[in-house]
Design a protein around this motif. Sequence first.
Motif, PDB file in Angstrom:
ATOM      1  N   HIS A   1     -69.351 -52.768  17.505  1.00 29.80           N
ATOM      2  CA  HIS A   1     -68.408 -52.521  18.605  1.00 29.80           C
ATOM      3  C   HIS A   1     -67.343 -53.619  18.696  1.00 29.80           C
ATOM      4  CE1 HIS A   1     -71.171 -55.349  20.631  1.00 29.80           C
ATOM      5  NE2 HIS A   1     -70.123 -55.669  21.354  1.00 29.80           N
ATOM      6  N   GLU A   2     -67.643 -54.809  18.129  1.00 25.83           N
ATOM      7  CA  GLU A   2     -66.685 -55.910  18.163  1.00 25.83           C
ATOM      8  C   GLU A   2     -65.584 -55.762  17.111  1.00 25.83           C
ATOM      9  OE1 GLU A   2     -70.388 -58.952  19.167  1.00 25.83           O
ATOM     10  OE2 GLU A   2     -68.934 -59.487  17.616  1.00 25.83           O
ATOM     11  N   VAL A   3     -65.867 -55.034  16.040  1.00 25.26           N
ATOM     12  CA  VAL A   3     -64.907 -54.921  14.939  1.00 25.26           C
ATOM     13  C   VAL A   3     -64.527 -53.472  14.642  1.00 25.26           C
ATOM     14  CG1 VAL A   3     -65.675 -57.068  13.847  1.00 25.26           C
ATOM     15  CG2 VAL A   3     -66.789 -54.904  13.242  1.00 25.26           C
ATOM     16  N   ALA A   4     -65.027 -52.532  15.450  1.00 23.03           N
ATOM     17  CA  ALA A   4     -64.811 -51.109  15.170  1.00 23.03           C
ATOM     18  C   ALA A   4     -63.335 -50.742  15.097  1.00 23.03           C
ATOM     19  CB  ALA A   4     -65.514 -50.256  16.226  1.00 23.03           C
ATOM     20  N   HIS A   5     -62.500 -51.395  15.922  1.00 19.88           N
ATOM     21  CA  HIS A   5     -61.075 -51.071  15.918  1.00 19.88           C
ATOM     22  C   HIS A   5     -60.431 -51.400  14.575  1.00 19.88           C
ATOM     23  CE1 HIS A   5     -61.335 -55.332  16.977  1.00 19.88           C
ATOM     24  NE2 HIS A   5     -60.087 -55.464  16.557  1.00 19.88           N
ATOM     25  N   GLU A   6     -61.007 -52.394  13.859  1.00 16.68           N
ATOM     26  CA  GLU A   6     -60.487 -52.743  12.541  1.00 16.68           C
ATOM     27  C   GLU A   6     -60.791 -51.645  11.517  1.00 16.68           C
ATOM     28  OE1 GLU A   6     -58.728 -55.267  11.373  1.00 16.68           O
ATOM     29  OE2 GLU A   6     -58.548 -56.361  13.257  1.00 16.68           O
ATOM     30  N   GLY A   7     -61.844 -50.876  11.768  1.00 14.00           N
ATOM     31  CA  GLY A   7     -62.263 -49.868  10.807  1.00 14.00           C
ATOM     32  C   GLY A   7     -61.802 -48.461  11.104  1.00 14.00           C
ATOM     33  N   GLU A   8     -60.908 -48.299  12.050  1.00  7.29           N
ATOM     34  CA  GLU A   8     -60.494 -46.953  12.460  1.00  7.29           C
ATOM     35  C   GLU A   8     -59.871 -46.149  11.325  1.00  7.29           C
ATOM     36  OE1 GLU A   8     -58.009 -47.535  15.840  1.00  7.29           O
ATOM     37  OE2 GLU A   8     -59.683 -47.802  17.244  1.00  7.29           O
ATOM     38  N   THR A   9     -59.185 -46.810  10.415  1.00  4.78           N
ATOM     39  CA  THR A   9     -58.538 -46.097   9.303  1.00  4.78           C
ATOM     40  C   THR A   9     -59.445 -45.982   8.076  1.00  4.78           C
ATOM     41  OG1 THR A   9     -57.564 -48.161   8.492  1.00  4.78           O
ATOM     42  CG2 THR A   9     -56.240 -46.843  10.024  1.00  4.78           C
TER      43      THR A   9
ATOM     44  N   SER B   1     -65.391 -49.602   4.138  1.00 11.40           N
ATOM     45  CA  SER B   1     -66.559 -48.855   4.614  1.00 11.40           C
ATOM     46  C   SER B   1     -67.657 -48.875   3.563  1.00 11.40           C
ATOM     47  CB  SER B   1     -66.186 -47.402   4.954  1.00 11.40           C
ATOM     48  OG  SER B   1     -65.735 -46.725   3.786  1.00 11.40           O
ATOM     49  N   ARG B   2     -68.858 -48.581   4.000  1.00 13.20           N
ATOM     50  CA  ARG B   2     -69.976 -48.495   3.055  1.00 13.20           C
ATOM     51  C   ARG B   2     -70.120 -47.062   2.596  1.00 13.20           C
ATOM     52  NH1 ARG B   2     -74.678 -48.988   6.023  1.00 13.20           N
ATOM     53  NH2 ARG B   2     -75.558 -47.043   5.276  1.00 13.20           N
ATOM     54  N   ALA B   3     -70.190 -46.859   1.273  1.00 12.29           N
ATOM     55  CA  ALA B   3     -70.291 -45.503   0.727  1.00 12.29           C
ATOM     56  C   ALA B   3     -71.659 -44.906   1.009  1.00 12.29           C
ATOM     57  CB  ALA B   3     -70.032 -45.530  -0.786  1.00 12.29           C
ATOM     58  N   ASN B   4     -71.741 -43.583   0.984  1.00 14.36           N
ATOM     59  CA  ASN B   4     -73.012 -42.889   1.196  1.00 14.36           C
ATOM     60  C   ASN B   4     -73.747 -42.631  -0.121  1.00 14.36           C
ATOM     61  OD1 ASN B   4     -71.341 -40.973   0.115  1.00 14.36           O
ATOM     62  ND2 ASN B   4     -71.671 -39.435   1.707  1.00 14.36           N
ATOM     63  N   PHE B   5     -73.367 -43.365  -1.158  1.00 10.33           N
ATOM     64  CA  PHE B   5     -74.042 -43.263  -2.450  1.00 10.33           C
ATOM     65  C   PHE B   5     -74.174 -44.656  -3.046  1.00 10.33           C
ATOM     66  CE2 PHE B   5     -69.493 -42.804  -3.165  1.00 10.33           C
ATOM     67  CZ  PHE B   5     -69.246 -43.684  -4.219  1.00 10.33           C
TER      68      PHE B   5
ATOM     69  N   GLY C   1     -61.678 -40.956 -10.002  1.00 12.72           N
ATOM     70  CA  GLY C   1     -61.894 -40.228 -11.239  1.00 12.72           C
ATOM     71  C   GLY C   1     -63.157 -39.393 -11.293  1.00 12.72           C
ATOM     72  N   GLY C   2     -63.876 -39.273 -10.166  1.00 10.52           N
ATOM     73  CA  GLY C   2     -65.101 -38.485 -10.141  1.00 10.52           C
ATOM     74  C   GLY C   2     -64.892 -37.099  -9.562  1.00 10.52           C
ATOM     75  N   ASN C   3     -66.002 -36.398  -9.342  1.00  9.44           N
ATOM     76  CA  ASN C   3     -65.952 -35.038  -8.790  1.00  9.44           C
ATOM     77  C   ASN C   3     -66.335 -34.986  -7.316  1.00  9.44           C
ATOM     78  OD1 ASN C   3     -65.360 -34.114 -11.407  1.00  9.44           O
ATOM     79  ND2 ASN C   3     -67.529 -33.908 -11.923  1.00  9.44           N
ATOM     80  N   GLY C   4     -66.693 -36.123  -6.757  1.00  4.26           N
ATOM     81  CA  GLY C   4     -67.136 -36.147  -5.369  1.00  4.26           C
ATOM     82  C   GLY C   4     -65.981 -36.176  -4.380  1.00  4.26           C
ATOM     83  N   THR C   5     -66.309 -35.879  -3.149  1.00  5.66           N
ATOM     84  CA  THR C   5     -65.327 -35.968  -2.056  1.00  5.66           C
ATOM     85  C   THR C   5     -65.894 -36.894  -0.992  1.00  5.66           C
ATOM     86  OG1 THR C   5     -66.292 -34.009  -0.982  1.00  5.66           O
ATOM     87  CG2 THR C   5     -64.404 -33.654  -2.449  1.00  5.66           C
ATOM     88  N   LEU C   6     -65.071 -37.756  -0.503  1.00  4.42           N
ATOM     89  CA  LEU C   6     -65.516 -38.709   0.509  1.00  4.42           C
ATOM     90  C   LEU C   6     -64.404 -38.898   1.536  1.00  4.42           C
ATOM     91  CD1 LEU C   6     -67.826 -40.607   1.370  1.00  4.42           C
ATOM     92  CD2 LEU C   6     -66.672 -42.422   0.112  1.00  4.42           C
ATOM     93  N   LYS C   7     -64.584 -38.279   2.688  1.00  2.07           N
ATOM     94  CA  LYS C   7     -63.606 -38.388   3.763  1.00  2.07           C
ATOM     95  C   LYS C   7     -64.180 -39.279   4.850  1.00  2.07           C
ATOM     96  CE  LYS C   7     -60.760 -35.669   6.937  1.00  2.07           C
ATOM     97  NZ  LYS C   7     -60.435 -34.318   7.450  1.00  2.07           N
ATOM     98  N   TYR C   8     -63.457 -40.312   5.192  1.00  2.00           N
ATOM     99  CA  TYR C   8     -63.949 -41.253   6.184  1.00  2.00           C
ATOM    100  C   TYR C   8     -63.892 -40.635   7.576  1.00  2.00           C
ATOM    101  CZ  TYR C   8     -64.389 -45.421   9.097  1.00  2.00           C
ATOM    102  OH  TYR C   8     -64.789 -46.332  10.034  1.00  2.00           O
ATOM    103  N   ASP C   9     -65.034 -40.627   8.247  1.00  2.00           N
ATOM    104  CA  ASP C   9     -65.161 -40.135   9.616  1.00  2.00           C
ATOM    105  C   ASP C   9     -65.546 -41.329  10.486  1.00  2.00           C
ATOM    106  OD1 ASP C   9     -66.111 -39.108  12.065  1.00  2.00           O
ATOM    107  OD2 ASP C   9     -66.644 -37.195  11.143  1.00  2.00           O
ATOM    108  N   HIS C  10     -64.587 -41.837  11.233  1.00  2.00           N
ATOM    109  CA  HIS C  10     -64.813 -43.073  11.988  1.00  2.00           C
ATOM    110  C   HIS C  10     -65.923 -42.914  13.029  1.00  2.00           C
ATOM    111  CE1 HIS C  10     -63.979 -47.024  13.510  1.00  2.00           C
ATOM    112  NE2 HIS C  10     -63.683 -46.578  14.711  1.00  2.00           N
TER     113      HIS C  10
END
Length: 320
Positions: free
Chosen positions: A107-115, A119-123, A263-272
Motif C-alpha cells: 500500500h506504500e508503493v502501490a501508486h508507483e505500480g499503477e502502470t 511486476s512479478r510474472a505469473n510464470f 517473442g513467445g506465444n503467451g499473453t500477459l496483461k497487467y491488472d493493477h
Amino acid sequence: MFLRRKHSQKDDSDQRDSKTRNYRVVKSSMLLKQGSSLFGEFCFLCRVSELRTAIGPLSGRSAKYCTDACLRRYLEARNWNVDKANKMLEETLKWRLTYKPEEIRWHEVAHEGETGKVSRANFHDNQGRTVLIMRPGMQNTKSAENNIRHLVYLLENAIMNLDEGQEQMSWLIDFTGFSLNTSIPIKVARDIVYILQGHYPERLAVAFLCNPPKIFEAFYKAIKYFLDPKTAQKVKFVYPRNKDSMELMKSYFDVEDLPGEFGGNGTLKYDHEEFSRLMAEDDVKTAKFWGIDDKPYHIANGSGHSAAEVAPEPATPIAQ
C-alpha cells in the motif's frame, strides 16, 4: 596350429590387461574429479564458516537473513575473499537495519505500480526462477526515492517467492514506449545499481533487454560504467525478429509462457487491482516470515488506499 592358438591366447590376455588398465585409469579419473569436487565443496563450507565467525554473533532479523546460502552469495560476489565479503555483508546489515526493506508494504508503493512498470510474472523460467518484468516505457512518477522503494519491495517479494533451494531470479525488460521523457535520471540508475550489487549480490541470474532503442545505448553506456563485470555479463540484448535472440530466449523460457513482446506465444496483461490483491496476500506471508506483527491493510481498489487502513505496530529493534 598349437603355436597360433597360444599366440591368440596371449593376445586375449593382453587385451584384457589393456581393458583393465583403461578401466582403472577412467575410474581413477572419476574418483579424482569426485574428490576434487568434494574438496572444493569442503573449502567453500570452510569459507562460509570463516565468514560466519568474522561477522560475529547476530540476533533477530539479521540472524534470519544470514543463512549459509546468503553468506555463500556474498563470498561469491567477492571471489571468496572472506575479509571483502565480511565488509560487504556488514554494509548490507547496516542498510537493512536503517532502510528496513522487509517492512515496506504494497500500500506504500502501490501508486508507483499503477502502470505495471515493474511486476512479478505469473510464470517461472526453465530453472524455476522467479521472473520480474520491467517496462521502463511505462514510467509514471518522478520521485527517485519512491521508485527505488517500489523496486526494492518487488525484489524482496521476488525473493520470498523463490522455490526452495533457488537463490536467483530472471528479469525481462520490455523497452516499448521508452524515451528520454520516461527514462530515470542517471543518478537514480546509479543508486539502483549500487543497491542491487551491494545488497542483493548474486540474486540476478540473467536480464534480457528486449528491443532497446538506439537512444538507450548512450544511457546503458553510462550505467555500465557502474556495473560489476560479472553483472554486466548477465545482461543480454535480445530482438524478437532475430533468430539467435529467440533461440537464446527459448533456452531460458517456455515459449508458451513467454509474453508476445518477448517473442513467445503467451499473453500477459497487467491488472493493477489483481496484482495489488496478490501483493497484499504476500505482505502477510512476509510479515510472518520476518516475525513482524503487521495488521492487514484492506486494499479495495488497488490504489493502496482504503477507508479502513490501520498502521502496523512498530517492529522490534534488530541487533546489528
